[in-house]
Design a protein around this motif. Structure first.
Motif, PDB file in Angstrom:
ATOM      1  N   ILE A 235       0.805  -1.228   0.000  1.00  0.00           N
ATOM      2  CA  ILE A 235       0.000   0.000   0.000  1.00  0.00           C
ATOM      3  C   ILE A 235       0.835   1.274   0.000  1.00  0.00           C
ATOM      4  O   ILE A 235       0.296   2.357  -0.213  1.00  0.00           O
ATOM      5  N   GLU A 236       2.135   1.154   0.217  1.00  0.00           N
ATOM      6  CA  GLU A 236       3.010   2.340   0.278  1.00  0.00           C
ATOM      7  C   GLU A 236       2.804   3.318  -0.877  1.00  0.00           C
ATOM      8  O   GLU A 236       2.748   4.526  -0.647  1.00  0.00           O
ATOM      9  N   PRO A 237       2.700   2.845  -2.131  1.00  0.00           N
ATOM     10  CA  PRO A 237       2.572   3.803  -3.240  1.00  0.00           C
ATOM     11  C   PRO A 237       1.270   4.616  -3.230  1.00  0.00           C
ATOM     12  O   PRO A 237       1.162   5.609  -3.931  1.00  0.00           O
ATOM     13  N   PHE A 238       0.301   4.202  -2.434  1.00  0.00           N
ATOM     14  CA  PHE A 238      -1.017   4.826  -2.466  1.00  0.00           C
ATOM     15  C   PHE A 238      -1.344   5.652  -1.217  1.00  0.00           C
ATOM     16  O   PHE A 238      -2.347   6.344  -1.177  1.00  0.00           O
ATOM     17  N   VAL A 239      -0.489   5.550  -0.203  1.00  0.00           N
ATOM     18  CA  VAL A 239      -0.759   6.212   1.071  1.00  0.00           C
ATOM     19  C   VAL A 239       0.219   7.374   1.259  1.00  0.00           C
ATOM     20  O   VAL A 239       1.430   7.205   1.161  1.00  0.00           O
ATOM     21  N   GLU A 240      -0.344   8.554   1.534  1.00  0.00           N
ATOM     22  CA  GLU A 240       0.478   9.739   1.770  1.00  0.00           C
ATOM     23  C   GLU A 240       0.920   9.839   3.222  1.00  0.00           C
ATOM     24  O   GLU A 240       2.027  10.239   3.527  1.00  0.00           O
ATOM     25  N   LYS A 241       0.018   9.466   4.137  1.00  0.00           N
ATOM     26  CA  LYS A 241       0.307   9.598   5.564  1.00  0.00           C
ATOM     27  C   LYS A 241      -0.375   8.480   6.333  1.00  0.00           C
ATOM     28  O   LYS A 241      -1.520   8.124   6.038  1.00  0.00           O
ATOM     29  N   VAL A 242       0.335   7.943   7.319  1.00  0.00           N
ATOM     30  CA  VAL A 242      -0.224   6.938   8.226  1.00  0.00           C
ATOM     31  C   VAL A 242       0.021   7.420   9.650  1.00  0.00           C
ATOM     32  O   VAL A 242       1.133   7.829   9.983  1.00  0.00           O
ATOM     33  N   THR A 243      -1.008   7.389  10.465  1.00  0.00           N
ATOM     34  CA  THR A 243      -0.881   7.700  11.885  1.00  0.00           C
ATOM     35  C   THR A 243      -1.361   6.479  12.660  1.00  0.00           C
ATOM     36  O   THR A 243      -2.413   5.917  12.347  1.00  0.00           O
ATOM     37  N   VAL A 244      -0.577   6.062  13.640  1.00  0.00           N
ATOM     38  CA  VAL A 244      -0.923   4.882  14.441  1.00  0.00           C
ATOM     39  C   VAL A 244      -0.887   5.265  15.912  1.00  0.00           C
ATOM     40  O   VAL A 244       0.060   5.907  16.370  1.00  0.00           O
ATOM     41  N   VAL A 245      -1.916   4.861  16.638  1.00  0.00           N
ATOM     42  CA  VAL A 245      -1.990   5.056  18.085  1.00  0.00           C
ATOM     43  C   VAL A 245      -2.445   3.738  18.695  1.00  0.00           C
ATOM     44  O   VAL A 245      -3.423   3.144  18.228  1.00  0.00           O
ATOM     45  N   ASP A 246      -1.727   3.274  19.710  1.00  0.00           N
ATOM     46  CA  ASP A 246      -2.099   2.054  20.432  1.00  0.00           C
ATOM     47  C   ASP A 246      -2.353   2.407  21.886  1.00  0.00           C
ATOM     48  O   ASP A 246      -1.719   3.311  22.424  1.00  0.00           O
ATOM     49  N   PHE A 247      -3.269   1.663  22.508  1.00  0.00           N
ATOM     50  CA  PHE A 247      -3.486   1.867  23.938  1.00  0.00           C
ATOM     51  C   PHE A 247      -4.031   0.618  24.578  1.00  0.00           C
ATOM     52  O   PHE A 247      -4.568  -0.270  23.927  1.00  0.00           O
ATOM     53  N   THR A 248      -3.831   0.554  25.902  1.00  0.00           N
ATOM     54  CA  THR A 248      -4.441  -0.474  26.744  1.00  0.00           C
ATOM     55  C   THR A 248      -5.610   0.194  27.439  1.00  0.00           C
ATOM     56  O   THR A 248      -5.440   1.246  28.060  1.00  0.00           O
ATOM     57  N   ASN A 249      -6.783  -0.397  27.337  1.00  0.00           N
ATOM     58  CA  ASN A 249      -7.978   0.188  27.910  1.00  0.00           C
ATOM     59  C   ASN A 249      -7.791   0.483  29.404  1.00  0.00           C
ATOM     60  O   ASN A 249      -7.433  -0.396  30.171  1.00  0.00           O
TER      61      ASN A 249
END
Length: 163
Positions: free
Chosen positions: A146-160
């Motif tokens: 998917i790299e050629p099609f995505v301009e920006k990726v934001t990732v957030v992880d959490f434990t409830n």
């Protein structure tokens, strides 16, 4: 423990610590500490005022697609993302992703900063999330494709409930 030799006490503490680590990290994949194996003894969520905090990891992925990525390609990528739930498996060929959901942004707040699509992935543990993020060959291939099609990726992880 009066009358117990110090070396015996140290050995007992070491054994208890080792058992605790095996139970917590589960290197053999026995899922001894999973909420499903503990049955109804532990609730599976952290309601306000509750005494139990789930160790479930929520992994949120936000995409901003490039202008050159057409609607068909975005749809294909989105569907492939959702299919990871069944395709990503352990060495024993067992799916390990609890849940994946996602869709196109429809917030009226205007705070998206160009991000257009969101996906939420749930894992039973941080170890499963870490395997997915760093090692799973299906996920690694998906990210590369998917790299050629995505301009920006934001990732957030959490434990409830962990603040």
């Amino acid at each position: 423990m009066r009358g117990v030799q110090p070396h015996v006490l140290r050995l007992l503490v070491a054994i208890l610590a080792a058992v605790g680590l095996l139970f917590f990290f589960d290197p053999l994949g026995l899922r001894l500490a999973s909420s499903s194996s503990l049955g109804s003894f532990y609730p599976t969520d952290n309601k306000a005022g509750g005494w139990f905090m789930s160790s479930t990891i929520t992994h949120i992925v936000l995409f901003k697609f490039k202008a050159s990525a057409g609607a068909d390609k975005i749809s294909t990528i989105s569907n492939r993302f959702l299919e990871l739930k069944e395709q990503c498996v352990t060495m024993a060929q067992q799916p390990y992703i609890r849940k994946i959901s996602g869709g196109r942004d429809n917030s009226p707040e205007g705070l998206q900063a160009g991000l257009t699509h969101a996906f939420v992935v749930e894992f039973e543990s941080a170890a499963e999330r870490d395997y997915y993020v760093n090692l799973d060959p299906i996920h690694q291939s998906f990210k590369k494709d998917i790299e050629p099609f995505v301009e920006k990726v934001t990732v957030v992880d959490f434990t409830n409930g962990a603040f």
